[in-house]
Design an enzyme around this catalytic site. Structure first.
Site, mmCIF file in Angstrom:
data_model
loop_
_atom_site.group_PDB
_atom_site.id
_atom_site.type_symbol
_atom_site.label_atom_id
_atom_site.label_comp_id
_atom_site.label_asym_id
_atom_site.label_seq_id
_atom_site.Cartn_x
_atom_site.Cartn_y
_atom_site.Cartn_z
ATOM 1 N N PHE B 128 14.754 13.723 56.999
ATOM 2 C CA PHE B 128 15.214 15.107 57.038
ATOM 3 C C PHE B 128 16.138 15.273 55.836
ATOM 4 C CE2 PHE B 128 17.922 18.649 58.134
ATOM 5 C CZ PHE B 128 16.972 19.578 58.501
ATOM 6 N N ASP B 200 20.215 7.754 62.248
ATOM 7 C CA ASP B 200 20.223 9.191 62.521
ATOM 8 C C ASP B 200 19.402 9.416 63.786
ATOM 9 O OD1 ASP B 200 19.670 11.923 62.698
ATOM 10 O OD2 ASP B 200 19.745 12.194 60.530
ATOM 11 N N TYR B 225 22.134 19.862 69.793
ATOM 12 C CA TYR B 225 21.499 21.153 70.101
ATOM 13 C C TYR B 225 19.980 21.054 70.261
ATOM 14 C CZ TYR B 225 21.280 21.356 64.905
ATOM 15 O OH TYR B 225 21.105 21.084 63.579
ATOM 16 N N LYS B 226 19.439 19.858 70.107
ATOM 17 C CA LYS B 226 17.991 19.698 70.304
ATOM 18 C C LYS B 226 17.747 19.257 71.748
ATOM 19 C CE LYS B 226 17.401 18.440 65.411
ATOM 20 N NZ LYS B 226 16.645 19.592 64.902
ATOM 21 N N ARG B 374 4.529 21.612 64.077
ATOM 22 C CA ARG B 374 5.297 20.624 64.835
ATOM 23 C C ARG B 374 5.557 21.149 66.243
ATOM 24 N NH1 ARG B 374 11.470 18.945 63.401
ATOM 25 N NH2 ARG B 374 11.782 20.946 64.428
#
Lengths: 415, 415
Positions: B128, B200, B225-226, B374
């Site tokens: 990312f 990560d 927040y995921k 995705r």
């Protein structure tokens, strides 16, 4: 003001106050004299409404689509410009993001990047400590750079500025004494020496009118949870003068600072504007409470605000010195209101215990080590009667020795 | 699984799902197939309740006193330990603060501080991007330090690790393909070469069981927040192994990282524990929504979660490949579920338009440039019927060429 006002006179001052109606736009618990809005500003129905909309509708119903649909992506910039308006910054120079500490880190690095041949940071020994701690952090990543401290290396910050200085980090209003610096004059002094200035506005934004652009400031940072009433730990802001945006570099180069964050490129390319002072994804819910709080400011005349702030703090000093004479208090703030922010500090040998006793009686200020009683006056929701009541309770606590009760003894303080 | 399940079989899978009841603890809009919980997790009544309590009672009524009374000061540590429990970290090693990007910055600097004689950071070209951008930021403050990239300097990260490498920054689950790395094996490989590893966990925390302590990890960062469902932009977390806490240094040395933050000392002294990885005052309101979301996790068996995650993603791949055969989709995720996180990616030449068409029909996944569709599967609130419906809509869009409508044409994408 001549002579000591009585309660009738105080009530007349409230009745004549042009900002009196603003109090209704805040949640101020009945019976509480809240002289700590300079630590955490009061809540408001406007903030609650924004928070509920953001949580229940935008997050709950619209989910990921709200990043576009509800304007979450642009919120740091939109709110930045709104704070900018309150501190004299034209649009495009202010962004709401992260914490004050982190924004100081960005600003100091960016300032140093503009003066690569200089190695010295000047700051204040009496600064709010995080400014100094962050400065140490910046120095730890810039070998050869050093610090000069007002009050340690020289009595006055002006004496520390010379051609080796890259950046001066300075508080506009001192967190403890409330002393207010002359922004335009010090900025000029710094720039005449070829350095750049970073203004810490934590105790300024929402407390008095200022003009960053007019003073030709280079950088500024500040928080939004004090006088701006954005909520506990509400995100902070950073201002970077337009003339520096293309050139100033900061190392917290997260994807929100990238020129094309959604191209998912491998290499970093800083955005050309104020976005380059963002870093990562912001706390949207907290930011929305801040939005609600900022809506209130649309209707505030900053000069009227300042007039009331001066009247409140002058009155407080006058009443305390008259009613508490001989009871161990010494004014620590400048007596001259033109050199004072919207807060007043008194010294007392047992300040911790006195403040605990005040809080128990619903007069809330705060204690600052080692011996300061600090009182903040937020003109949007504090009235003259609050000042009167606060001083009455203070006088009573001091005269009755109520603060000597063992439950107010010093312990490991965390407020 | 043998043969293609029909709708009856799918409904039987939902009926037999031991996690089915968890869906009622979330707000999932009727009719929405939300396969984007890996970008923004769903809201919950628990999060709303915490938010309202924090805003209206703690901020509105108790004001500054809530820092102690409501536990605001300790919340980053308390919530840190609760996330720690979900990622295999014993208490005292995890703190909730700031953003993932900022925590990567802290972790990389801290890791470098443990290996002062080494100069190389290894990362993934397919990471990312913020990981890479922040790495560039760290390098900009460490003259002489350089970067080696998987996919650029060598095909495999293992090939880049030697005695000059200080730190390896690596994603446990790739944000795009969902590829899952073997944490214990790679950690050992890194440490055998004398380097330290930063994991990560953005696409891991709340998605599958992991064991940071068991894998002997050095550092980890992640967002909340995921899969953890903490709310938009909810604060991130950082894990630092106990054995490194006394020694590891990070330059975002704000007052919240100080050993005695309320002594207001002039000089910096890092806290001895995980507090040294804090910096400034956190967004309390956002943090409280996260607390509500974490309460739900108390009742979740992470191994049951993983079993369901594998079943959902296996089913999705099976159905897409059977029903959309010849319609231009290619699996980009590992087929072997033991090497896959809780998400599935398919390649399509017109992925942007296809995703827009899906979203318009209430099947939400996301597009990742240049050509990835995705889909995330959050086992707490996604059922097997959602998978079925999502694939039905995808098939219809592809067969009908609905995605070719001009309103789905590529524009400057921001989602």
């Amino acid at each position: 003001m001549t002579g000591l006002p009585d309660l009738t006179a105080i009530e007349a001052m409230d009745a004549a106050d042009p900002l009196r109606a603003m109090r209704d736009r805040f949640v101020v618990p009945e019976g509480l004299v809240y002289l700590d809005g300079n630590s955490l500003g009061a809540a408001s129905p406007a903030a609650f409404a924004e928070l509920e909309q953001a949580a229940k509708v935008e997050w709950g119903r619209d989910l990921i689509r709200s990043w576009n649909k509800a304007g979450w992506f642009e919120m740091p910039l939109v709110l930045g410009d709104r704070i900018g308006k309150l501190v004299g910054a034209a649009p495009g120079q202010t962004v709401v993001a992260d914490t004050t500490s982190i924004n100081i880190y960005k600003a100091l690095h960016a300032a140093m990047s503009l003066r690569p041949d200089r190695t010295i940071i000047v700051a204040e020994g009496g600064s709010f400590p995080t400014d100094l701690y962050i400065t140490e952090g910046v120095l730890s990543t810039r070998p050869g750079a050093t610090l000069r401290l007002e009050g340690v290396d020289a009595p006055s910050i002006e004496d520390l500025i010379d051609e080796n200085v890259a950046v001066v980090l300075v508080n506009h209003v001192n967190y403890k004494s409330g002393e207010l610096r002359d922004m335009a004059a010090l900025t000029k002094r710094v720039q005449d020496a070829g350095a750049v200035v970073v203004w810490d506005l934590c105790h300024t934004a929402g407390a008095l009118p200022i003009d960053l652009d007019g003073a030709n400031a280079d950088f500024a940072v500040g928080c939004s949870y004090k006088y701006l009433n954005g909520g506990p730990g509400a995100p902070a802001f950073i201002y970077v003068a337009q003339r520096h945006l293309a050139e100033a570099r900061q190392p917290l180069s997260g994807w929100w600072s990238h020129a094309r964050p959604f191209a998912f490129e491998q290499g970093y390319a800083a955005d050309a504007g104020i976005r380059r002072f963002q870093c990562g994804t912001q706390c949207i819910l907290s930011m929305r409470a801040l939005k609600g709080a900022l809506d209130i400011w649309d209707d505030v005349d900053m000069h009227a605000l300042r007039r009331k702030s001066v009247a409140l703090t002058d009155l407080f000093i006058q009443l305390v010195e008259a009613k508490c004479e001989g009871l161990g208090l010494t004014l620590e703030s400048p007596r001259d209101s033109s050199r004072r922010g919207s807060q007043v500090a008194f010294r007392h040998d047992n300040a911790y215990a006195v403040m605990q006793a005040l809080i128990e009686r619903d007069v809330i200020g705060d204690f600052r080590a080692p011996s300061t009683l600090r009182f903040g006056f937020t003109p949007l929701y504090i009235g003259f009667k609050d000042v009167w009541t606060g001083v009455e309770v203070l006088e009573d606590i001091l005269r009755s020795d109520a603060w000597k009760d063992e439950r107010f003894a010093v312990k490991a303080a965390v407020t």
